[in-house]
Design a protein around this motif. Structure first.
Motif, PDB file in Angstrom:
ATOM      1  N   HIS A   1      98.168  46.127  -8.626  1.00  0.00           N
ATOM      2  CA  HIS A   1      99.234  45.433  -8.276  1.00  0.00           C
ATOM      3  C   HIS A   1     100.320  45.518  -9.444  1.00  0.00           C
ATOM      4  O   HIS A   1     100.238  45.288 -10.553  1.00  0.00           O
ATOM      5  CB  HIS A   1      98.836  44.029  -8.154  1.00  0.00           C
TER       6      HIS A   1
ATOM      7  N   SER B   1     102.867  43.592  -9.770  1.00  0.00           N
ATOM      8  CA  SER B   1     103.180  42.121 -10.221  1.00  0.00           C
ATOM      9  C   SER B   1     102.218  41.363 -10.827  1.00  0.00           C
ATOM     10  O   SER B   1     102.548  40.579 -11.720  1.00  0.00           O
ATOM     11  CB  SER B   1     103.961  41.566  -9.122  1.00  0.00           C
ATOM     12  N   PHE B   2     101.141  41.696 -10.646  1.00  0.00           N
ATOM     13  CA  PHE B   2      99.845  41.116 -10.986  1.00  0.00           C
ATOM     14  C   PHE B   2      98.916  41.774 -12.015  1.00  0.00           C
ATOM     15  O   PHE B   2      98.297  42.423 -11.155  1.00  0.00           O
ATOM     16  CB  PHE B   2      99.115  40.010 -10.073  1.00  0.00           C
TER      17      PHE B   2
ATOM     18  N   ALA C   1      94.938  42.943 -11.100  1.00  0.00           N
ATOM     19  CA  ALA C   1      94.639  42.701  -9.475  1.00  0.00           C
ATOM     20  C   ALA C   1      94.675  44.200  -9.075  1.00  0.00           C
ATOM     21  O   ALA C   1      95.547  45.020  -9.585  1.00  0.00           O
ATOM     22  CB  ALA C   1      95.586  41.508  -9.165  1.00  0.00           C
TER      23      ALA C   1
ATOM     24  N   GLU D   1      99.261  41.289  -1.296  1.00  0.00           N
ATOM     25  CA  GLU D   1      98.709  40.568  -2.358  1.00  0.00           C
ATOM     26  C   GLU D   1      97.446  40.980  -2.755  1.00  0.00           C
ATOM     27  O   GLU D   1      96.795  41.707  -2.053  1.00  0.00           O
ATOM     28  CB  GLU D   1      98.442  39.018  -1.945  1.00  0.00           C
ATOM     29  N   PRO D   2      97.135  40.894  -3.946  1.00  0.00           N
ATOM     30  CA  PRO D   2      95.867  41.369  -4.380  1.00  0.00           C
ATOM     31  C   PRO D   2      94.729  41.191  -3.676  1.00  0.00           C
ATOM     32  O   PRO D   2      94.576  39.985  -3.026  1.00  0.00           O
ATOM     33  CB  PRO D   2      95.615  40.487  -5.579  1.00  0.00           C
TER      34      PRO D   2
ATOM     35  N   ARG E   1      97.590  33.921  -3.481  1.00  0.00           N
ATOM     36  CA  ARG E   1      98.760  33.998  -4.493  1.00  0.00           C
ATOM     37  C   ARG E   1      98.757  32.941  -5.345  1.00  0.00           C
ATOM     38  O   ARG E   1      98.484  31.599  -4.986  1.00  0.00           O
ATOM     39  CB  ARG E   1     100.176  34.031  -3.633  1.00  0.00           C
TER      40      ARG E   1
ATOM     41  N   ASP F   1     101.162  29.857 -11.188  1.00  0.00           N
ATOM     42  CA  ASP F   1     101.786  30.641 -12.250  1.00  0.00           C
ATOM     43  C   ASP F   1     103.278  30.873 -12.257  1.00  0.00           C
ATOM     44  O   ASP F   1     103.695  31.640 -11.223  1.00  0.00           O
ATOM     45  CB  ASP F   1     101.020  32.375 -12.133  1.00  0.00           C
TER      46      ASP F   1
ATOM     47  N   LYS G   1     106.417  34.239 -13.753  1.00  0.00           N
ATOM     48  CA  LYS G   1     107.348  35.446 -12.912  1.00  0.00           C
ATOM     49  C   LYS G   1     108.866  34.727 -12.667  1.00  0.00           C
ATOM     50  O   LYS G   1     109.727  35.556 -12.651  1.00  0.00           O
ATOM     51  CB  LYS G   1     106.785  35.444 -11.307  1.00  0.00           C
TER      52      LYS G   1
END
Length: 495
Positions: A360, A362-363, A366, A442-443, A448, A452, A455
Motif C-alpha cells: 500500500h 500510503s500505509f 500493509a 484499503e489494506p 482504516r 492515525d 497523514k
C-alpha cells in the motif's frame, strides 16, 4: 452577482475593449463559494453578450496566430458535456450546463466533447504545442490527441504507471519537471474550464500572466499571457490578457472558424483508430508488440519516430505481451516495481491489468486488496514509436515472467504474485483535483486506522489549508471528535 466584476480586467481581461458591456450573471448562487478551499470566489455563472463573445474570439484567434509556443491548461469544465461531473462545483443541477449533460455510468465509456476535438484540430494545424490536462478521463487521446504531447499531471484512468493521484498525493517527478519546462517555454496559455483554485500545477497559468505583465510593453510583448474561458470567476481574472465568460463548447467551435480550421475538426461521431508502428507486431492478431525500450527499466533505447517504423535495429528492445495471462512489471508511479497480470481487452480495445497483494503506497507494511488498472490502446501506438510518458521518459511497464512475479511475491512475504518491491515515493508534493485513485483500496483485512493522524500532519506541512484537511478527514471516516481535537491542536501550535 455582477458586483464581483468590479474592474475592467475581471470583466474582459487586460486587452479587452473598455467599450464592451459587463458579462451577465445567469446563475446567482448567493453567498455560496465556488470552492471550499484556496479561494473566496463565489459560485455565480456569467455569460458575455453574443456580440462581445464574437469580438473576444476574434481577438483570441489573432493572439494564437501571433504565438509560437501556445499551450492549453484544462480542468473539469471541458468534460462536463461528456457526462463527467465536475465533483468540486457547487452549482451542480442549477448550472446552465446541467440540462445538456449526458449521463455515463463509467468514465471509461465517455466520448470526447467539441472542445477536445477542436483542441486536437488546433494541434494538428500547428497552433497548439502542448496540453496540460488536470482531468483523468483520457478524452484528449480518444479525440486523437497524441499521448506524447499530453501531460496528465493528476494521473489517468488508462495509464497503469500514472494512476489517478489522490488529493493529498504526490505528482510524478518526470511529469512535474515536464510541467515546469512548458511553464517556462510557452508564450500563450489558454485555460479552459478550470477554477485554478490553488493546486500545485496552477503555477503554469499564474506564470503566464506574470510574464505578460512584466514585459516593458505588455500589449505588444512577445508573451501573450493568460486567456481564461470559464463560466465562473477565477483568482486570475484580473491578471488575464483576455477573459471570456462562456461555455467552452460554445467558444471552441467559433474559435475553429476564426482560425480557419473548422473543416479539419473531426465530427462528434468520429472514433479515432490507433495503430502500432509498422514492423512492431510480432504476429498478426497476437497482441504482442516490439517496443524500443529496455526490458528492465522501460527506458528509451533510441529514436524510432523516423518514418513511423519500429526501431528494431536498436538493442535491447522489449516485447509487450498483452495476451491474457501475461505478466508485466510497472516502471513508475505509486506502484512502481509491482507485478500485474493481463486479464483481457474490452470492446473499446483497452487492456485490463490485475494486481494482487501490492504494497500500500500510503500505509507502509500493509498490503492492498486486488485491484485493476487499465492501459489505453493508444499506448501501443506511442510505445512502438519510441514515445514514453514524456520526452525521454519511460513506458508504463515492461514484460515479466511468471517466475519473476512469484519470486517477488515470495520475497515480500508470500501471497499471490504481484507483490514486488515498490520504488521510492516521488519527492515533489502535489495536490490533485480528485478524491482517490482508481486503485485506491484499503489494506486487505484491515480497517482504516482513523486514529492515525500522521497523514494529516503531513498535509499541514505541505501547506494545505485546514478546511481542506478537515474535508479529507470526514471522507476518510475520521470521527468528528478526533477532527475537532486535531484542529484544536493545530490552532494551539500555531499560536
Amino acid at each position: 452577482m455582477a458586483d464581483e466584476l468590479d474592474t475592467h480586467e475581471k470583466r474582459h481581461g487586460i486587452l479587452g475593449s473598455k467599450e464592451w458591456p459587463c458579462p451577465v450573471c445567469v446563475t446567482d448562487m448567493g453567498n455560496v463559494q465556488a470552492r471550499l478551499t484556496f479561494t473566496d470566489v463565489k459560485a455565480h455563472e456569467y455569460l458575455d453578450t453574443e456580440e462581445v463573445l464574437h469580438e473576444k474570439i476574434t481577438l483570441l484567434a489573432a493572439m494564437i496566430r501571433d504565438s509560437n509556443e501556445m499551450i492549453t491548461y484544462t480542468g473539469a469544465g471541458i468534460s462536463v458535456a461528456a457526462g463527467i461531473d465536475d465533483y468540486a462545483t457547487k452549482v451542480k443541477d442549477v448550472s446552465i450546463t446541467a440540462a445538456e449533460m449526458p449521463r455515463v455510468k463509467d468514465w471509461k465509456d465517455a466520448r470526447p466533447t467539441l472542445t477536445h476535438r477542436v483542441l486536437t484540430g488546433m494541434y494538428e494545424a500547428g497552433y497548439l504545442k502542448h496540453w496540460i490536462q488536470q482531468n483523468h478521463d483520457s478524452l484528449p487521446q480518444k479525440a486523437g490527441y497524441p499521448q506524447s504531447c499530453l501531460n496528465e499531471i493528476h494521473g489517468s484512468l488508462h495509464d497503469p504507471g500514472n494512476p489517478v493521484v489522490p488529493y493529498e498525493g504526490s505528482l510524478r517527478d518526470d511529469l512535474y519537471a515536464w510541467l515546469h519546462h512548458w511553464q517556462e517555454r510557452n508564450d500563450l496559455c489558454l485555460a479552459l474550464g478550470t477554477s485554478m483554485s490553488g493546486f500545485n500545477c496552477d503555477s503554469v497559468p499564474e506564470a503566464a500572466a506574470q510574464k505578460f505583465l512584466q514585459q516593458p510593453d505588455a500589449v505588444n510583448g512577445m508573451h501573450k499571457g493568460l486567456v481564461i474561458v470559464n463560466l465562473q470567476r477565477t483568482p486570475y481574472d484580473e491578471v488575464s490578457s483576455l477573459r471570456i465568460y462562456a461555455k467552452v463548447d460554445t467558444v471552441m467551435p467559433l474559435l475553429a472558424e476564426a482560425l480557419g480550421i473548422a473543416d479539419t475538426v473531426r465530427p462528434m461521431d468520429h472514433a479515432h483508430v490507433f495503430s502500432p508502428a509498422e514492423g512492431s507486431v510480432v504476429e498478426a492478431g497476437s497482441d504482442m508488440f516490439i517496443v524500443p525500450f529496455s526490458s528492465e527499466a522501460g527506458e528509451h533505447q533510441g529514436s524510432s519516430a523516423s518514418g513511423g517504423k519500429a526501431d528494431t535495429a536498436q538493442t535491447p528492445n522489449t516485447v509487450w505481451d498483452l495476451r491474457p495471462g501475461s505478466w508485466v512489471k510497472l516502471t513508475g508511479g505509486p506502484y512502481e516495481g509491482e507485478f500485474g497480470q493481463v486479464v483481457g481487452k474490452n470492446a473499446a480495445g483497452h487492456w485490463r491489468l490485475r494486481f494482487s497483494n501490492c504494497e500500500h503506497p500510503s500505509f507502509p507494511g500493509a498490503r492492498m486488496k486486488p485491484f485493476s488498472l487499465w492501459l489505453g490502446n493508444w499506448w501501443v501506438e506511442e510505445a512502438t514509436r519510441g514515445k514514453g510518458i514524456c520526452p525521454g521518459g519511460k513506458i508504463p511497464f515492461v514484460a515479466a515472467t511468471p517466475a519473476e512475479a512469484e519470486a517477488a511475491a515470495a520475497a515480500a512475504g508470500g501471497g499471490q504474485p504481484g507483490s514486488g518491491k515498490r520504488g521510492g515515493a516521488e519527492e515533489d508534493p502535489g495536490r490533485a483535483n480528485c478524491t482517490g485513485s482508481s486503485a485506491a483500496e484499503e489494506p486487505a483485512g484491515a480497517a482504516r486506522p482513523v486514529n492515525d493522524l500522521a497523514k494529516y500532519e503531513k498535509m499541514m506541512k505541505m501547506g494545505m489549508p485546514m478546511g481542506a484537511i478537515e474535508q479529507r478527514m470526514v471522507k476518510d471516516g475520521v470521527a468528528g471528535g478526533e477532527i475537532a481535537a486535531f484542529s484544536k491542536s493545530v490552532s494551539a501550535s500555531a499560536a
